[in-house]
Design an enzyme around this catalytic site. Structure first.
Site, PDB file in Angstrom:
ATOM      1  CG  ASN A  22       8.662 -39.993 -38.313  1.00 51.11           C
ATOM      2  OD1 ASN A  22       7.719 -39.434 -38.336  1.00 51.11           O
ATOM      3  ND2 ASN A  22       9.636 -40.070 -37.106  1.00 51.11           N
ATOM      4  CD  GLU A  33      17.619 -43.810 -40.093  1.00 49.19           C
ATOM      5  OE1 GLU A  33      16.670 -43.640 -39.413  1.00 49.19           O
ATOM      6  OE2 GLU A  33      18.095 -43.247 -41.018  1.00 49.19           O
ATOM      7  CB  CYS A  78      14.200 -36.745 -41.990  1.00 44.44           C
ATOM      8  SG  CYS A  78      12.479 -37.003 -41.457  1.00 44.44           S
ATOM      9  CG  LEU A  79      14.121 -31.086 -38.590  1.00 43.74           C
ATOM     10  CD1 LEU A  79      13.143 -30.210 -39.458  1.00 43.74           C
ATOM     11  CD2 LEU A  79      14.225 -31.126 -37.160  1.00 43.74           C
ATOM     12  CG  HIS A 122      14.338 -42.023 -41.214  1.00 45.67           C
ATOM     13  ND1 HIS A 122      14.847 -41.348 -40.213  1.00 45.67           N
ATOM     14  CD2 HIS A 122      13.147 -41.279 -41.311  1.00 45.67           C
ATOM     15  CE1 HIS A 122      14.524 -40.431 -39.782  1.00 45.67           C
ATOM     16  NE2 HIS A 122      13.211 -40.467 -40.310  1.00 45.67           N
ATOM     17  N   GLY A 171       6.312 -34.850 -41.245  1.00 48.38           N
ATOM     18  CA  GLY A 171       4.928 -34.283 -41.681  1.00 48.38           C
ATOM     19  C   GLY A 171       5.221 -32.887 -42.230  1.00 48.38           C
ATOM     20  CG  PHE A 172       6.773 -29.790 -41.430  1.00 41.81           C
ATOM     21  CD1 PHE A 172       6.466 -28.476 -41.638  1.00 41.81           C
ATOM     22  CD2 PHE A 172       6.649 -30.313 -40.292  1.00 41.81           C
ATOM     23  CE1 PHE A 172       5.440 -27.880 -40.688  1.00 41.81           C
ATOM     24  CE2 PHE A 172       5.922 -29.781 -39.438  1.00 41.81           C
ATOM     25  CZ  PHE A 172       5.389 -28.554 -39.306  1.00 41.81           C
ATOM     26  CD  GLN A 214      11.446 -31.417 -43.180  1.00 40.81           C
ATOM     27  OE1 GLN A 214      11.242 -30.696 -42.355  1.00 40.81           O
ATOM     28  NE2 GLN A 214      10.614 -32.735 -43.340  1.00 40.81           N
ATOM     29  N   GLY A 260       8.978 -31.352 -35.429  1.00 34.77           N
ATOM     30  CA  GLY A 260       8.528 -30.036 -35.532  1.00 34.77           C
ATOM     31  C   GLY A 260       8.749 -29.545 -36.629  1.00 34.77           C
ATOM     32  N   GLY A 303      14.589 -35.024 -36.882  1.00 32.15           N
ATOM     33  CA  GLY A 303      14.185 -34.497 -35.650  1.00 32.15           C
ATOM     34  C   GLY A 303      12.713 -34.075 -36.016  1.00 32.15           C
TER      35      GLY A 303
END
Length: 369
Positions: free
Chosen positions: A299, A345, A257-258, A343, A301-302, A261, A231, A229
């Protein structure tokens, strides 16, 4: 001809730097955090990936649009990027399987795009100076007004965006007669993740970003999944609390990913905004458990703090990014939980890491006995 009469356009960065281009189709202004993706293919999947919500996408491949678009190659119900910046935009396409042109696809979703930008120079600038807020606009005669508008755009650091892309109501995906039941928290889930889980004999119930553990556990799933996701992960207090509850009960949990985190934050590991992030389909990762290398689609940014992860008594780093040694995967030693920062997938991208979905199903099997 439209190719000769296209309106002038600009890319204006938060620090005042300007790059020049031309409008692809519609006119106007779009705001977001500027980022770049190095993938040679998969532009349609990138544009519809919820993880890119609120970002102005720079494509490093010189030609975009040359193979058109296909309705099967989308990762969500709409375009999620805030705007598109390319070098050469192809109005014509040459693929038999295409349903239409990229220009038609962008017009359908009302996306502002500009071309004829020196994307090599722009990407080099971002790499040197970091990702930052920016705008693209055809209103080139009043740059000072644009600067004032850009200054009012919130920074990505601290920005909660999962609520903007998550489903509003729970829904099901896959075969109701499948062997395994999985509750998935949608904080920006890609369709191909659900396809990969369903392909492995799983029936998935997808829940909104703020669903509680009680809501996700009510239909008695065999395992839990936290999606990718957009943000900053730190404001996702509901998702972090849900992850804590799943971990407390030692139930099978997988995050991408998100979601990775969020699992880190649920274990007291902090996250940070990266200088310019990882976005592309050829990122090298080393699996520390097998010693093998993987070419991955990324993909984000954190990232989670590596030093804190290494000091955590119950967490083992399983994967590292070979370009900068950031944490690319973890597993918990006392819980049935693992996650990765990339990712598996791979839509678009390589298939080196699809084994992670098999690993999740194996973990579910072992928990079921």
């Amino acid at each position: 001809m439209k190719y000769q009469s296209r309106k002038k356009a600009i890319v204006l960065l938060a620090d005042g730097t300007v790059f020049y281009g031309k409008a692809v189709g519609r006119e106007g202004t779009a705001f977001g955090e500027v980022c770049f993706n190095t993938g040679m293919t998969g532009y349609q999947e990138i544009f519809t990936d919820p993880s890119y919500y609120g970002q102005l996408m720079v494509t490093t491949n010189a030609h975009i649009g040359n193979y058109g678009t296909n309705d099967e190659e989308i990762e969500s119900d709409s375009i999620k990027i805030a705007g598109l910046i390319v070098k050469n935009f192809s109005y014509e396409f040459s693929r038999d399987l295409a349903d239409g042109s990229l220009q038609e696809f962008l017009e359908k979703h009302n996306l502002l795009a500009i071309s004829d930008v020196d994307t090599r120079a722009l990407v080099s600038y971002i790499r040197d100076n970091g990702a930052m807020n920016a705008l693209i606009s055809t209103e080139v005669d009043d740059v000072e007004s644009l600067k004032q508008q850009l200054a009012a755009v919130p920074d990505m650091n601290g920005l909660e965006l999962a609520s903007k892309v998550s489903t509003k109501e729970p829904y099901f995906y896959g075969d109701p007669n499948a062997t395994y039941k999985i509750s998935a928290l949608d904080i920006g889930v890609k369709k191909n993740i659900l396809r990969n889980l369903a392909k492995r004999d799983a029936y998935i119930k997808v829940f909104p970003y703020n669903a509680t553990y009680e809501e996700m556990s009510e239909w008695q799933p065999d395992g839990y999944f936290l999606s990718n996701g957009p943000g900053d992960p730190e404001p996702l207090s509901a998702a972090i609390d849900t992850a804590k509850e799943i971990l407390k009960r030692d139930l099978p949990l997988f995050g991408i990913c998100l979601g990775h985190q969020v699992i880190g934050l649920a274990n007291g590991i902090s996250t940070y905004k990266m200088h310019h992030g990882h976005r592309g389909i050829n990122h090298p990762v080393k699996n520390l458990l097998t010693g093998k290398g993987e070419i991955t689609s990324q993909n984000h940014g954190f990232a989670i703090n590596r030093e804190e992860t290494e000091k955590h008594a119950d967490i083992e780093i399983t994967h590292v990014h070979l370009n900068d040694n950031t944490v690319a995967g973890i597993k918990m030693n006392s819980k049935n939980c693992f996650s990765v920062q990339y990712h598996p997938e791979a839509s678009p991208g390589p298939n080196d890491s699809t084994y992670l979905f098999d690993q999740f199903i194996t973990n579910i099997k072992s928990a079921k006995g």
